[in-house]
Design an enzyme around this catalytic site. Structure first.
Site, PDB file in Angstrom:
ATOM      1  N   MET A 333       0.829  -1.204   0.000  1.00  0.00           N
ATOM      2  CA  MET A 333       0.000   0.000   0.000  1.00  0.00           C
ATOM      3  C   MET A 333       0.866   1.259   0.000  1.00  0.00           C
ATOM      4  O   MET A 333       0.658   2.178  -0.806  1.00  0.00           O
ATOM      5  CB  MET A 333      -0.931   0.008   1.215  1.00  0.00           C
ATOM      6  N   ASP A 352      10.504   3.158   6.011  1.00  0.00           N
ATOM      7  CA  ASP A 352      10.151   1.850   6.573  1.00  0.00           C
ATOM      8  C   ASP A 352      11.140   1.515   7.683  1.00  0.00           C
ATOM      9  O   ASP A 352      12.047   2.294   7.977  1.00  0.00           O
ATOM     10  CB  ASP A 352      10.122   0.774   5.487  1.00  0.00           C
ATOM     11  N   VAL A 408       1.467   1.710   7.956  1.00  0.00           N
ATOM     12  CA  VAL A 408       2.242   0.668   8.626  1.00  0.00           C
ATOM     13  C   VAL A 408       1.295  -0.464   9.028  1.00  0.00           C
ATOM     14  O   VAL A 408       0.099  -0.423   8.758  1.00  0.00           O
ATOM     15  CB  VAL A 408       3.007   1.238   9.846  1.00  0.00           C
ATOM     16  N   GLU A 410      -1.289  -2.998  10.570  1.00  0.00           N
ATOM     17  CA  GLU A 410      -2.601  -2.681  11.139  1.00  0.00           C
ATOM     18  C   GLU A 410      -2.666  -3.094  12.615  1.00  0.00           C
ATOM     19  O   GLU A 410      -3.380  -4.020  13.005  1.00  0.00           O
ATOM     20  CB  GLU A 410      -3.689  -3.386  10.313  1.00  0.00           C
ATOM     21  N   LYS A 415       1.101   1.684  15.040  1.00  0.00           N
ATOM     22  CA  LYS A 415       0.694   2.941  14.418  1.00  0.00           C
ATOM     23  C   LYS A 415       0.964   4.124  15.356  1.00  0.00           C
ATOM     24  O   LYS A 415       1.436   5.184  14.927  1.00  0.00           O
ATOM     25  CB  LYS A 415      -0.786   2.886  14.034  1.00  0.00           C
ATOM     26  N   SER A 437      -7.620   0.572   7.262  1.00  0.00           N
ATOM     27  CA  SER A 437      -8.838   0.155   6.560  1.00  0.00           C
ATOM     28  C   SER A 437      -9.971  -0.182   7.524  1.00  0.00           C
ATOM     29  O   SER A 437     -11.120  -0.314   7.101  1.00  0.00           O
ATOM     30  CB  SER A 437      -8.542  -1.059   5.677  1.00  0.00           C
ATOM     31  N   HIS A 458      -8.085   6.448   3.248  1.00  0.00           N
ATOM     32  CA  HIS A 458      -8.136   5.016   2.976  1.00  0.00           C
ATOM     33  C   HIS A 458      -8.062   4.732   1.480  1.00  0.00           C
ATOM     34  O   HIS A 458      -8.994   5.041   0.732  1.00  0.00           O
ATOM     35  CB  HIS A 458      -9.429   4.437   3.572  1.00  0.00           C
TER      36      HIS A 458
END
Length: 724
Positions: A333, A352, A408, A410, A415, A437, A458
């Protein structure tokens, strides 16, 4: 004339410059039709005029077709409240008759095309005796009406097959494919490609050299269709033998326009041209009066364009384009978001946990963009785009970013950690967007010192292809954050909807019901093939089991477990939970590991896993496909209605656009709210009551639906929108 400037030069060549006032792109409306009619009278009647050039006075392009926002008014019933099909035919035939008058006016007419020329604008060009187009790589020509529930209704379905041949014309019209200039010239759709800015001169030069070229090929006695046509022509018959079942398979018989187009082309090819265009208008009239066309036009064109032009943007907020994006997370994503951002000219810092992961994200961008080389992408443009992406593992490198998007893992803790580290570098005045999401934005915003600057952004996977972005407003999200997010979405040329915070927001929550109901049916012993076929016949892109595999059964299982943990005793257990748990226990996670509801052999087509019958034995009595289809549809409809009642959605427009472009809800319906309005809210409530009695409270109608049914109002009724 208000839409056409008419000038005649010393050589007797009339130049018609189209410039429809108040429109960014030229469109066909009542004023233009009247003006073009008057212009044709002058061209035909004035002896001094030897020929004419039609061109655009707008930089945006030649013409974008019919003004679809005016279509409902054009088809409104007369003073007596009646609208019979003969009257509809007369109204839709006006454009066909107008273009026919143009090409039979007795004088040669050339069309100078620069920029976009589609729909009715392209049909106008096809009615001209000569077409010259500028060589800009941005120019597109064609007949994309099928994409919004229509088909060419201004002679396009008859002229294009007479130019390219029936098979080629059908390929382009049935798919709504557009031509680039060189491609159009190769297929003889245009007669010449010249440097941009010289089309008018080229058109005039042709008129001077061809003063008698005022008869179209199809009006000559020796005309023959390229490739042949007619009931005794083998190639013609073979084309339709293939086209009809292929169209039926692709549309699952849910779309009116493709079948009408096939009929119009087939029948029109057997008749003289003047009869053929009447055949086209007959089928066009049938399509345009059906609610399907109205719903598809409203959602796929009118509401989509309104969303892209900032319909939900807070008023009074200054424009805030993103200059430098801090992209947290370089997975699929994050890398996709970085790619589309860099393509839009935005500098991206792609962060990252380590440099190898960040560089892998940039490599993804290079892989995606490299596949477009030769398709509008040049090596120079590729290098420039990739240079905008800076991979890093150091939060300090985010300095100077004016917008953040987090993608990052879920997990709330992960987060929150990324959010805190980002604020330490950028400060809380920067707008922070989360690509979660499912996790509620209000909770995630607690990790940012100024929650008014925290918002959900999103995306859908794959980011490079999916057109929708769901903007999620938390309890404290402010207008500046909404404006910033919407301006960013406009930059990357995607379609936004704005929703309010809830678990799963709107799209994930409602899409999940399609997948869950498929699993419920599995648990009840309904055969997998019946479930999958019913989903496709409903108009969904794929069945619920196939899409579950695509998004990952494991992901659905994790979302279910997280909801169960958060809600505690309030969580309502469903049989679908047990199906997902069993599949995960068996290691069948979905397509990502090569096995889920389907098997994915390396050397063949995916197949439903035979072991499903052992794990979930088929019931002795199977439901009808109609019953399965109804459950899959209404389970989605009721969840959409709940989102509206709860205030997750503010408008049915966002609901329909989000459903069609977010999870592929049957496009032929125009979206869930258009569909409920069309069948009637009272009918929806009646069906839901029956399903709730048979299958449980998940189908129970909302109180708002019952109230709407009692008052006989619809979602698109202004009073309901204000009251909601």
């Amino acid at each position: 004339m208000t839409t056409i400037q008419f000038e005649t030069d010393a050589d007797g060549i009339a130049t018609l410059t189209i410039d429809v006032p108040g429109q960014s792109m030229n469109v066909i409306g009542p004023e233009f039709i009247a003006d073009l009619s008057a212009a044709i009278d002058r061209i035909a009647g004035e002896e001094a005029i030897k020929g004419a050039v039609i061109r655009s006075g707008k930089d945006s392009g030649f013409m974008g077709g019919m003004d679809l926002k005016a279509l409902p008014a054009m088809l409104a019933p007369g003073p007596d409240g009646k609208m019979d099909m003969a009257t509809v035919f007369d109204k839709v035939f006006v454009l066909n008759a107008l273009f026919r008058r143009l090409e039979t006016c007795g004088k040669p007419v050339a069309c100078a095309i620069e920029g976009t020329c589609v729909g009715g604008g392209f049909e106008l060009a096809l009615a001209c005796h000569y077409r010259v187009v500028g060589d800009s790589a941005k120019t597109q020509l064609g007949l994309p009406e099928i994409m919004i529930g229509l088909f060419p209704g201004g002679g396009g379905s008859q002229r294009l097959p007479r130019i390219t041949g029936v098979q080629t014309a059908l390929i382009y019209m049935l798919q709504g494919k557009l031509f680039r200039p060189a491609e159009a010239a190769m297929l003889k759709v245009v007669d010449a490609v010249v440097p941009q800015g010289t089309t008018t001169d080229a058109a005039k030069a042709w008129l001077k050299a061809n003063p008698d070229a005022s008869i179209q090929p199809w009006d000559k006695k020796d005309f023959k269709f390229p490739g042949g046509a007619g009931g005794f022509n083998p190639a013609f018959i073979q084309t339709f033998i293939g086209a009809v079942p292929m169209t039926m398979k692709q549309t699952q018989r849910t779309m009116n326009a493709p079948i009408a187009l096939l009929s119009a082309v087939y029948e029109g090819a057997l008749l003289p041209f003047d009869r053929a265009i009447r055949i086209e208008s007959k089928y066009f009239a049938k399509v345009v009066v059906d609610p399907q066309a109205r719903n598809m036009i409203r959602t796929l064109f009118v509401n989509k364009q309104a969303a892209e032009r900032g319909a939900r943007r807070p008023k009074g907020e200054a424009k805030a384009p993103t200059i430098k994006l801090a992209m947290l997370g370089a997975g699929m994503m994050g890398a996709g978001i970085a790619t589309v951002s860099a393509q839009a000219g935005i500098d991206v810092v792609l962060l990252d946990r380590d440099m190898a992961s960040a560089e892998k994200g940039k490599a993804h961008a290079e892989s995606v963009l490299s596949k477009r080389l030769g398709k509008g992408m040049t090596p120079e443009k590729l290098a420039t785009t990739l240079a905008r992406i800076t991979p890093t593992a150091d939060f300090a490198d985010l300095a100077g970013a004016d917008f953040v998007i987090e993608a990052v893992f879920e997990d709330r803790a992960i987060k929150a950690d990324a959010t805190h580290k980002t604020e330490a570098v950028l400060g809380a005045d920067t707008i922070f967007g989360s690509n979660t999401s499912t996790l509620p934005i209000t909770g995630l915003a607690q990790a940012w010192s100024k929650p008014e600057n925290f918002i959900g952004v999103h995306f859908f996977s794959p980011v490079e292809k999916m057109p929708l972005v769901e903007i999620i407003v938390g309890e404290k999200t402010g207008p500046q954050a909404i404006a910033k997010a919407l301006d960013y979405v406009a930059q990357i040329k995607k379609t936004p909807i704005v929703v309010h915070d809830s678990r799963g927001f709107y799209t994930s929550r409602c899409f999940g019901t399609y997948v869950q109901e498929g699993a419920e049916l599995i648990a009840e012993g309904v055969t997998p093939a019946l479930i999958e076929n019913a989903g496709k016949q409903l108009g969904m892109p794929v069945g619920p089991l196939a899409v579950s595999d695509e998004v990952s059964i494991e992901l659905g299982y994790k979302v279910m477990k997280a909801a169960k943990a958060d809600l505690g005793d309030a969580y309502k257990h469903q049989a679908s939970d047990d199906v997902m748990a069993k599949m995960v226990e068996l290691g069948r996670m979905g397509r990502k590991n090569g096995k889920g509801y389907y098997d994915y052999p390396d050397d063949g087509k995916k197949l439903l896993w035979p072991g499903l019958a052992d794990q979930f034995p088929p019931a002795a009595a199977q439901p009808s496909v109609e019953d399965v289809r109804e459950r899959l549809l209404y389970r989605q409809l009721i969840e959409c209605a709940r989102c509206f009642e709860e205030g997750v959605l503010e408008t049915p427009e966002d609901g329909d656009v989000g459903a069609v472009f977010g999870w592929g809800f049957a496009p032929s319906t125009g979206g869930p709210f258009s569909h409920m309005d069309t069948v009637g809210i009272a009918h929806v409530v009646k069906v839901l009551d029956r399903l709730a009695q048979a299958h449980g409270d998940r189908f129970a109608p909302t109180q708002q639906l019952r109230d709407m049914a009692a008052r006989t109002v619809s979602f698109y009724d202004e009073a309901v929108q204000k009251a909601a």
